[in-house]
Design an enzyme around this catalytic site. Structure first.
Site, mmCIF file in Angstrom:
data_model
loop_
_atom_site.group_PDB
_atom_site.id
_atom_site.type_symbol
_atom_site.label_atom_id
_atom_site.label_comp_id
_atom_site.label_asym_id
_atom_site.label_seq_id
_atom_site.Cartn_x
_atom_site.Cartn_y
_atom_site.Cartn_z
ATOM 1 N N GLU A 288 0.828 -1.224 0.000
ATOM 2 C CA GLU A 288 0.000 0.000 0.000
ATOM 3 C C GLU A 288 0.854 1.262 0.000
ATOM 4 O O GLU A 288 0.755 2.084 0.908
ATOM 5 C CB GLU A 288 -0.879 0.020 1.263
ATOM 6 C CG GLU A 288 -1.707 -1.208 1.508
ATOM 7 C CD GLU A 288 -2.197 -1.324 2.956
ATOM 8 O OE1 GLU A 288 -1.841 -0.464 3.799
ATOM 9 O OE2 GLU A 288 -2.925 -2.263 3.250
ATOM 10 N N PRO A 289 1.707 1.451 -0.998
ATOM 11 C CA PRO A 289 2.535 2.657 -0.978
ATOM 12 C C PRO A 289 1.722 3.893 -1.358
ATOM 13 O O PRO A 289 0.868 3.822 -2.237
ATOM 14 C CB PRO A 289 3.597 2.388 -2.050
ATOM 15 C CG PRO A 289 3.178 1.141 -2.754
ATOM 16 C CD PRO A 289 1.872 0.673 -2.225
ATOM 17 N N GLY A 290 1.981 4.987 -0.702
ATOM 18 C CA GLY A 290 1.382 6.263 -1.084
ATOM 19 C C GLY A 290 2.495 7.197 -1.514
ATOM 20 O O GLY A 290 2.732 7.433 -2.702
ATOM 21 N N ARG A 327 3.631 20.494 5.364
ATOM 22 C CA ARG A 327 4.606 19.544 5.912
ATOM 23 C C ARG A 327 5.722 20.195 6.729
ATOM 24 O O ARG A 327 6.032 19.696 7.813
ATOM 25 C CB ARG A 327 5.182 18.641 4.811
ATOM 26 C CG ARG A 327 4.103 17.758 4.147
ATOM 27 C CD ARG A 327 4.702 16.718 3.213
ATOM 28 N NE ARG A 327 5.405 15.701 3.962
ATOM 29 C CZ ARG A 327 6.701 15.643 4.135
ATOM 30 N NH1 ARG A 327 7.491 16.529 3.563
ATOM 31 N NH2 ARG A 327 7.242 14.703 4.856
ATOM 32 N N TYR A 331 5.510 18.719 10.397
ATOM 33 C CA TYR A 331 6.491 17.674 10.725
ATOM 34 C C TYR A 331 7.916 18.217 10.794
ATOM 35 O O TYR A 331 8.855 17.444 10.913
ATOM 36 C CB TYR A 331 6.508 16.584 9.647
ATOM 37 C CG TYR A 331 5.184 15.960 9.303
ATOM 38 C CD1 TYR A 331 4.461 15.234 10.249
ATOM 39 C CD2 TYR A 331 4.669 16.047 8.013
ATOM 40 C CE1 TYR A 331 3.261 14.631 9.900
ATOM 41 C CE2 TYR A 331 3.478 15.450 7.661
ATOM 42 C CZ TYR A 331 2.776 14.740 8.616
ATOM 43 O OH TYR A 331 1.604 14.144 8.268
ATOM 44 N N CYS A 364 -0.538 34.377 8.487
ATOM 45 C CA CYS A 364 -0.252 35.007 9.778
ATOM 46 C C CYS A 364 0.013 33.967 10.856
ATOM 47 O O CYS A 364 -0.801 33.754 11.757
ATOM 48 C CB CYS A 364 -1.410 35.893 10.190
ATOM 49 S SG CYS A 364 -1.714 37.142 8.961
ATOM 50 N N GLU A 365 1.134 33.284 10.758
ATOM 51 C CA GLU A 365 1.575 32.288 11.741
ATOM 52 C C GLU A 365 3.090 32.241 11.630
ATOM 53 O O GLU A 365 3.622 32.190 10.507
ATOM 54 C CB GLU A 365 1.082 30.875 11.367
ATOM 55 C CG GLU A 365 -0.401 30.652 11.382
ATOM 56 C CD GLU A 365 -0.932 30.286 12.759
ATOM 57 O OE1 GLU A 365 -0.123 29.953 13.656
ATOM 58 O OE2 GLU A 365 -2.157 30.364 12.932
ATOM 59 N N TYR A 393 1.194 14.129 0.283
ATOM 60 C CA TYR A 393 0.795 14.846 1.492
ATOM 61 C C TYR A 393 1.031 16.351 1.326
ATOM 62 O O TYR A 393 1.418 17.045 2.258
ATOM 63 C CB TYR A 393 1.502 14.273 2.738
ATOM 64 C CG TYR A 393 1.285 12.781 2.857
ATOM 65 C CD1 TYR A 393 0.025 12.290 3.195
ATOM 66 C CD2 TYR A 393 2.288 11.868 2.567
ATOM 67 C CE1 TYR A 393 -0.212 10.929 3.253
ATOM 68 C CE2 TYR A 393 2.060 10.501 2.621
ATOM 69 C CZ TYR A 393 0.810 10.034 2.962
ATOM 70 O OH TYR A 393 0.568 8.685 3.015
#
Ligand SMILES: *Cc1c(COP(=O)(O)O)cnc(C)c1O
Length: 438
Positions: A288-290, A327, A331, A364-365, A393
């Site tokens: 099941e590779p994504g 990302r 992460y 604004c972060e 992703y």
């Protein structure tokens, strides 16, 4: 391997100059390479050829219909995690009989839909879920094909948000309990036990953790085959890709060590490691590779809006933000960022100075960054940049935060390129909003 290369100082995707794509569709825009995605699929498929196998692309990594269609046409099945993903797969011409339905929180509506569409298997993660599926199938006078997700408790040395195969997280059923839960399932008359599944995490670049987990599960697979006649063993996804020095890795040597950089996942090493314990199980093997199929096959094109100095620091503010690609913020993941026009990057000749700069978005972060203190050639307003390895992703996690319209997506195949998702417009932001009827 991927098909992003400089040609005469311009970054190309296959045979298309990325500057042309930005001119035609604007920025920010995701651009995917059909050739790269299909190459990854074909190589994994070929490596697994000695086994009866089915590749179920994990649609959550990139679920644009055009990408799903590309893989469906190549023969792929799909690993889906929601009714919405099943809907997309069917809309793309995918075959529901090649779909596995994963996820820890399936709803009634989703289970009914998947039963109606006759998916290959429900991959189940708890007794409560077994019970729920059994009742829904019973009410429909249907039989639900099920597999349990086993948690082999193997460390996969990846980010803790994407590690799923150790006993400390919410995924799967421990090996100490798996036989008992299968016995429970066997008593439920509306369920049919068809397989067993595992998935140990994501962005795993070594073959060893996969082999270790498979070896731990092999005796369980044998026992389940003897007891219930299971048809398949899904070994999950999680094969990693290159994020650092991603551009050079397009040379075809991409699975080798890059001068001390961690080596990326190699199909050859993977097949060599997992094949021996799988060959004599005599069940169909699912993978099941994504990320592995689409990650290196996409970039996010963005333009520098302003260059700003603040004390000793320098910032390039680009037109993509964390809402387009989350990302780095989520992460702390690294994405290589390169200028589409190479004349501003020929650093090796020592002519153009590089400097440390933060590449940030307009949201604004303070978490809205793509790179911090990154050594880059001097950047100027209007420069077009490619954020590499953004095919997985990326868009699927995009949001409208700060009321920013979702970016466009384009697909390249050879010398052709076309839009596969229109950029949202401001009108789209308020579509669906209604006034409360008090
Ligand atoms: C997310 C997921 C995958 C795909 O993971 P990648 O790291 O993208 O390969 C496969 N199987 C399951 C069950 C998943 O949840």
């Amino acid at each position: 391997m991927h098909l992003f290369r400089y040609r005469d100082g311009q970054l190309y995707c296959e045979d298309v100059d990325l500057a042309r794509v930005a001119e035609k569709f604007g920025t920010p825009t995701y651009v995917y390479s059909a050739g790269t995605i299909l190459d990854h699929y074909t190589r994994l498929d070929a490596a697994l050829a000695p086994l009866d196998h089915l590749i179920c692309y994990a649609a959550k990594a990139n679920s644009n219909r055009a990408i799903l269609k590309l893989l469906a046409d190549a023969g792929a099945g799909f690993d889906i995690v929601s009714g919405g993903e099943l809907f997309r797969v069917l809309a793309a011409g995918g075959d529901s009989a090649k779909c596995t339905f994963a996820g820890v929180g399936k709803s009634r509506e989703e289970i009914e839909y998947a039963l109606d569409q006759r998916v290959y298997s429900f991959n189940v993660e708890s007794e409560a879920e077994l019970d729920y599926i059994d009742r829904i199938a019973g009410a429909k006078k249907a039989h639900a094909p099920i597999a349990l997700r086993a948690n082999p408790d193997v460390e996969s040395h990846t980010h803790k948000y994407i590690s799923t195969g150790s006993h400390e997280n919410k995924f799967g059923i421990g090996l100490d309990r798996i036989a008992a839960v299968y016995e429970q399932a066997a008593k439920m008359i509306n369920l049919e036990i068809v397989g067993v599944q595992m998935h140990i995490g994501s962005q795993i670049t070594e073959a060893a953790p996969f082999a270790k987990a498979i070896k731990k599960l092999a005796p369980v697979v044998r026992e389940l085959k003897a007891k219930y006649g299971i048809k398949f063993f899904s070994t999950g996804g999680g094969m990693g890709i290159i994020y650092r020095r991603a551009l050079e890795s397009g040379s075809g040597q991409w699975w080798h060590d890059h001068g001390g950089e961690p080596a990326a996942f190699s199909v050859r090493d993977y097949a060599d490691a997992v094949m021996p314990p799988l060959l004599d199980l005599n069940v169909r093997i699912l993978v099941e590779p994504g990320r592995f199929f689409v990650g290196n096959g996409g970039v996010l094109l963005t333009r520098v809006r302003y260059v700003k100095k603040s004390g000793a620091k320098k910032f390039a503010i680009v037109d993509a933000g964390m809402n387009d690609l989350i990302r780095p913020a989520l992460y702390h993941s690294y994405h290589e960022i390169v200028p589409v026009k190479q004349s501003i990057t020929s650093t090796s000749k020592g002519k153009n100075k590089t400097e440390k700069i933060d590449i940030v978005g307009p949201v604004c972060e303070s978490g809205d960054f793509f790179a911090l203190d990154r050594e880059m050639p001097q950047l100027h307003e209007g420069d077009l940049l490619a954020i590499m390895s953004a095919g997985a992703y990326g868009f699927v996690m995009a949001s409208n935060y700060n009321s920013r319209p979702l970016p466009a997506e384009a697909l390249v195949r050879g010398d052709k390129f076309g839009l596969i998702r229109k950029r949202q417009r401001w009108e789209d932001l308020v579509r669906g909003e209604v006034e409360a009827e008090w």
